[in-house]
Design a protein around this motif. Structure first.
Motif, PDB file in Angstrom:
ATOM      1  N   PHE A  75      60.736 -21.920 -58.845  1.00  0.00           N
ATOM      2  CA  PHE A  75      59.034 -21.671 -58.538  1.00  0.00           C
ATOM      3  C   PHE A  75      58.780 -22.898 -58.207  1.00  0.00           C
ATOM      4  CE2 PHE A  75      54.916 -20.785 -59.803  1.00  0.00           C
ATOM      5  CZ  PHE A  75      54.660 -19.544 -59.385  1.00  0.00           C
ATOM      6  N   TRP A  76      57.906 -22.879 -56.820  1.00  0.00           N
ATOM      7  CA  TRP A  76      57.211 -24.063 -56.517  1.00  0.00           C
ATOM      8  C   TRP A  76      55.912 -24.384 -57.013  1.00  0.00           C
ATOM      9  CZ3 TRP A  76      59.855 -27.790 -54.315  1.00  0.00           C
ATOM     10  CH2 TRP A  76      61.095 -27.583 -53.959  1.00  0.00           C
ATOM     11  N   HIS A  77      55.603 -25.199 -57.715  1.00  0.00           N
ATOM     12  CA  HIS A  77      54.295 -25.656 -58.501  1.00  0.00           C
ATOM     13  C   HIS A  77      53.288 -26.324 -57.571  1.00  0.00           C
ATOM     14  CE1 HIS A  77      54.846 -23.706 -62.364  1.00  0.00           C
ATOM     15  NE2 HIS A  77      56.300 -23.702 -62.023  1.00  0.00           N
ATOM     16  N   TRP A  78      53.993 -27.282 -56.867  1.00  0.00           N
ATOM     17  CA  TRP A  78      53.336 -28.272 -55.848  1.00  0.00           C
ATOM     18  C   TRP A  78      54.129 -28.532 -54.635  1.00  0.00           C
ATOM     19  CZ3 TRP A  78      51.350 -33.468 -57.888  1.00  0.00           C
ATOM     20  CH2 TRP A  78      50.257 -34.153 -57.482  1.00  0.00           C
ATOM     21  N   VAL A  79      53.320 -28.708 -53.432  1.00  0.00           N
ATOM     22  CA  VAL A  79      54.164 -28.975 -52.233  1.00  0.00           C
ATOM     23  C   VAL A  79      53.092 -29.753 -51.343  1.00  0.00           C
ATOM     24  CG1 VAL A  79      55.518 -28.545 -50.335  1.00  0.00           C
ATOM     25  CG2 VAL A  79      55.724 -27.258 -52.402  1.00  0.00           C
ATOM     26  N   LEU A  80      53.146 -31.216 -51.520  1.00  0.00           N
ATOM     27  CA  LEU A  80      51.970 -31.832 -50.658  1.00  0.00           C
ATOM     28  C   LEU A  80      53.038 -32.923 -49.745  1.00  0.00           C
ATOM     29  CD1 LEU A  80      48.980 -33.111 -50.576  1.00  0.00           C
ATOM     30  CD2 LEU A  80      49.833 -34.468 -52.609  1.00  0.00           C
ATOM     31  N   PHE A  81      52.429 -33.117 -48.605  1.00  0.00           N
ATOM     32  CA  PHE A  81      53.074 -34.230 -47.601  1.00  0.00           C
ATOM     33  C   PHE A  81      52.006 -34.656 -46.699  1.00  0.00           C
ATOM     34  CE2 PHE A  81      53.331 -29.877 -45.757  1.00  0.00           C
ATOM     35  CZ  PHE A  81      52.951 -30.132 -44.529  1.00  0.00           C
ATOM     36  N   ASP A  82      52.520 -35.374 -45.937  1.00  0.00           N
ATOM     37  CA  ASP A  82      51.810 -36.347 -44.893  1.00  0.00           C
ATOM     38  C   ASP A  82      50.983 -37.176 -45.838  1.00  0.00           C
ATOM     39  OD1 ASP A  82      53.140 -35.053 -43.034  1.00  0.00           O
ATOM     40  OD2 ASP A  82      51.347 -33.985 -41.952  1.00  0.00           O
ATOM     41  N   ILE A  83      51.564 -37.708 -46.727  1.00  0.00           N
ATOM     42  CA  ILE A  83      50.623 -38.850 -47.757  1.00  0.00           C
ATOM     43  C   ILE A  83      50.968 -40.106 -46.968  1.00  0.00           C
ATOM     44  CG2 ILE A  83      50.463 -40.028 -49.805  1.00  0.00           C
ATOM     45  CD1 ILE A  83      51.723 -37.389 -50.926  1.00  0.00           C
ATOM     46  N   PRO A  84      49.786 -40.850 -46.246  1.00  0.00           N
ATOM     47  CA  PRO A  84      50.116 -42.177 -45.716  1.00  0.00           C
ATOM     48  C   PRO A  84      50.865 -42.904 -46.547  1.00  0.00           C
ATOM     49  CG  PRO A  84      47.643 -41.318 -45.753  1.00  0.00           C
ATOM     50  CD  PRO A  84      48.536 -40.520 -47.021  1.00  0.00           C
ATOM     51  N   ALA A  85      51.698 -43.784 -45.684  1.00  0.00           N
ATOM     52  CA  ALA A  85      52.667 -44.807 -46.296  1.00  0.00           C
ATOM     53  C   ALA A  85      51.712 -45.832 -47.090  1.00  0.00           C
ATOM     54  CB  ALA A  85      53.400 -45.743 -45.436  1.00  0.00           C
ATOM     55  N   SER A  86      50.462 -45.919 -47.016  1.00  0.00           N
ATOM     56  CA  SER A  86      49.818 -47.108 -47.776  1.00  0.00           C
ATOM     57  C   SER A  86      49.328 -46.600 -48.997  1.00  0.00           C
ATOM     58  CB  SER A  86      48.463 -47.540 -46.643  1.00  0.00           C
ATOM     59  OG  SER A  86      47.593 -46.194 -46.593  1.00  0.00           O
ATOM     60  N   VAL A  87      49.682 -45.228 -49.337  1.00  0.00           N
ATOM     61  CA  VAL A  87      49.181 -44.581 -50.704  1.00  0.00           C
ATOM     62  C   VAL A  87      50.561 -44.669 -51.703  1.00  0.00           C
ATOM     63  CG1 VAL A  87      48.244 -42.663 -51.675  1.00  0.00           C
ATOM     64  CG2 VAL A  87      47.423 -43.402 -49.522  1.00  0.00           C
ATOM     65  N   THR A  88      50.532 -45.211 -52.700  1.00  0.00           N
ATOM     66  CA  THR A  88      51.881 -45.349 -53.577  1.00  0.00           C
ATOM     67  C   THR A  88      51.233 -44.886 -54.947  1.00  0.00           C
ATOM     68  OG1 THR A  88      51.193 -47.516 -54.127  1.00  0.00           O
ATOM     69  CG2 THR A  88      52.877 -47.105 -52.231  1.00  0.00           C
ATOM     70  N   GLU A  89      50.126 -43.932 -55.086  1.00  0.00           N
ATOM     71  CA  GLU A  89      49.807 -43.673 -56.310  1.00  0.00           C
ATOM     72  C   GLU A  89      48.641 -42.418 -56.112  1.00  0.00           C
ATOM     73  OE1 GLU A  89      48.016 -45.485 -60.553  1.00  0.00           O
ATOM     74  OE2 GLU A  89      47.925 -46.519 -58.847  1.00  0.00           O
ATOM     75  N   LEU A  90      48.641 -41.371 -56.895  1.00  0.00           N
ATOM     76  CA  LEU A  90      48.065 -40.295 -56.683  1.00  0.00           C
ATOM     77  C   LEU A  90      47.291 -40.099 -58.101  1.00  0.00           C
ATOM     78  CD1 LEU A  90      50.170 -37.400 -54.930  1.00  0.00           C
ATOM     79  CD2 LEU A  90      48.109 -38.873 -53.948  1.00  0.00           C
ATOM     80  N   PRO A  91      46.098 -40.279 -58.276  1.00  0.00           N
ATOM     81  CA  PRO A  91      45.346 -40.137 -59.623  1.00  0.00           C
ATOM     82  C   PRO A  91      45.469 -38.627 -60.007  1.00  0.00           C
ATOM     83  CG  PRO A  91      43.776 -40.038 -57.913  1.00  0.00           C
ATOM     84  CD  PRO A  91      44.923 -40.450 -57.396  1.00  0.00           C
ATOM     85  N   ALA A  92      45.448 -38.640 -61.670  1.00  0.00           N
ATOM     86  CA  ALA A  92      45.223 -37.150 -62.108  1.00  0.00           C
ATOM     87  C   ALA A  92      44.364 -36.293 -61.499  1.00  0.00           C
ATOM     88  CB  ALA A  92      45.119 -37.221 -63.562  1.00  0.00           C
ATOM     89  N   GLY A  93      44.452 -35.133 -60.995  1.00  0.00           N
ATOM     90  CA  GLY A  93      43.538 -34.165 -60.453  1.00  0.00           C
ATOM     91  C   GLY A  93      43.525 -34.314 -58.950  1.00  0.00           C
ATOM     92  N   ALA A  94      44.378 -35.197 -58.443  1.00  0.00           N
ATOM     93  CA  ALA A  94      44.331 -35.257 -56.950  1.00  0.00           C
ATOM     94  C   ALA A  94      44.824 -33.854 -56.150  1.00  0.00           C
ATOM     95  CB  ALA A  94      45.211 -36.668 -56.394  1.00  0.00           C
ATOM     96  N   GLY A  95      45.636 -33.298 -56.906  1.00  0.00           N
ATOM     97  CA  GLY A  95      46.122 -32.142 -56.145  1.00  0.00           C
ATOM     98  C   GLY A  95      45.732 -30.963 -56.737  1.00  0.00           C
ATOM     99  N   SER A  96      44.436 -30.921 -57.369  1.00  0.00           N
ATOM    100  CA  SER A  96      43.678 -29.822 -57.970  1.00  0.00           C
ATOM    101  C   SER A  96      42.204 -29.689 -58.103  1.00  0.00           C
ATOM    102  CB  SER A  96      44.398 -29.487 -59.420  1.00  0.00           C
ATOM    103  OG  SER A  96      44.335 -30.756 -60.320  1.00  0.00           O
ATOM    104  N   GLY A  97      41.656 -28.676 -58.530  1.00  0.00           N
ATOM    105  CA  GLY A  97      40.152 -28.820 -58.774  1.00  0.00           C
ATOM    106  C   GLY A  97      39.611 -29.275 -57.378  1.00  0.00           C
ATOM    107  N   SER A  98      38.724 -30.305 -57.544  1.00  0.00           N
ATOM    108  CA  SER A  98      37.901 -30.658 -56.553  1.00  0.00           C
ATOM    109  C   SER A  98      38.900 -31.830 -55.415  1.00  0.00           C
ATOM    110  CB  SER A  98      36.642 -31.384 -56.732  1.00  0.00           C
ATOM    111  OG  SER A  98      36.970 -32.748 -57.622  1.00  0.00           O
ATOM    112  N   PHE A  99      40.137 -31.973 -55.886  1.00  0.00           N
ATOM    113  CA  PHE A  99      40.919 -32.880 -55.022  1.00  0.00           C
ATOM    114  C   PHE A  99      40.512 -34.391 -54.795  1.00  0.00           C
ATOM    115  CE2 PHE A  99      41.503 -28.645 -53.377  1.00  0.00           C
ATOM    116  CZ  PHE A  99      42.792 -28.262 -53.546  1.00  0.00           C
ATOM    117  N   GLU A 100      39.674 -34.673 -56.049  1.00  0.00           N
ATOM    118  CA  GLU A 100      39.377 -36.020 -55.998  1.00  0.00           C
ATOM    119  C   GLU A 100      40.384 -37.242 -56.099  1.00  0.00           C
ATOM    120  OE1 GLU A 100      36.450 -38.896 -58.647  1.00  0.00           O
ATOM    121  OE2 GLU A 100      36.136 -36.841 -58.481  1.00  0.00           O
TER     122      GLU A 100
END
Length: 177
Positions: A75-100
């Motif tokens: 079961f796939w819960h999350w699939v995200l790609f094309d994150i720029p190479a300059s980004v090495t961290e995602l904050p909590a909530g980046a993949g949900s809600g308002s995508f902040e």
């Protein structure tokens, strides 16, 4: 799944690549997911930070997969790609809600809930499942697919474009009824 046997991880079928490190403020390796990452109690994508990836990386992809789901295909819960190479961290909530905190240009495809975001853990009552969070270092700025493809198409493209991989595995058990 038969007692004592565990389903293979999605990367078990891909060519070996160098490993790098992913850590989280929300997930302890081998630990239990917090309520925030559970479908019925928060459904918030976790914080992730990665380092030590191949210098040639031109973008990143992030997935969350439950290999123990009783589907025959996980079961796939999350699939995200094309994150720029300059980004090495995602904050909590980046993949949900308002995508902040979701980086500009990053692409979500539908998870197995049918939505284009992070969908939290929800194993059947009484079952304990693994949740494999993977960060892929990718050899191109754009992986190729668009937001309308399935997780399988993204996985197919990652098979041929992954320079390195980092994973973090946690578990969650739904209470027995």
């Amino acid at each position: 799944m038969a007692e004592g046997k565990r389903a293979p991880l999605p990367h078990d079928f891909h060519p070996p690549v160098p490993e790098f490190t992913v850590v989280s403020d929300d997930i302890v390796p081998g630990g239990v997911l917090k309520d925030g990452q559970v479908y019925s109690a928060g459904n918030v994508s976790p914080h992730l930070r990665w380092e030590g990836f191949p210098a040639e990386a031109k973008s990143f992809a992030v997935t969350c997969f439950d290999p123990d789901a009783p589907t025959g295909s996980g079961f796939w819960h999350w699939v995200l790609f094309d994150i720029p190479a300059s980004v090495t961290e995602l904050p909590a909530g980046a993949g949900s809600g308002s995508f902040e905190g979701l980086p500009a240009g990053a692409v979500h495809v539908r998870n197995d809930y049918g939505s284009q975001d992070f969908g939290g853990a929800a194993p059947p009552a009484g079952e304990n499942h693994r949740y494999v969070f993977t960060v892929y270092a990718v050899d191109s700025e754009k992986l190729g697919p668009d937001a309308d493809v399935s997780p399988a198409v993204v996985g197919f493209n990652l098979r041929f474009h992954t320079l390195g991989r980092a994973q973090l595995i946690a578990e969650y058990a739904s209470p027995a009824q």
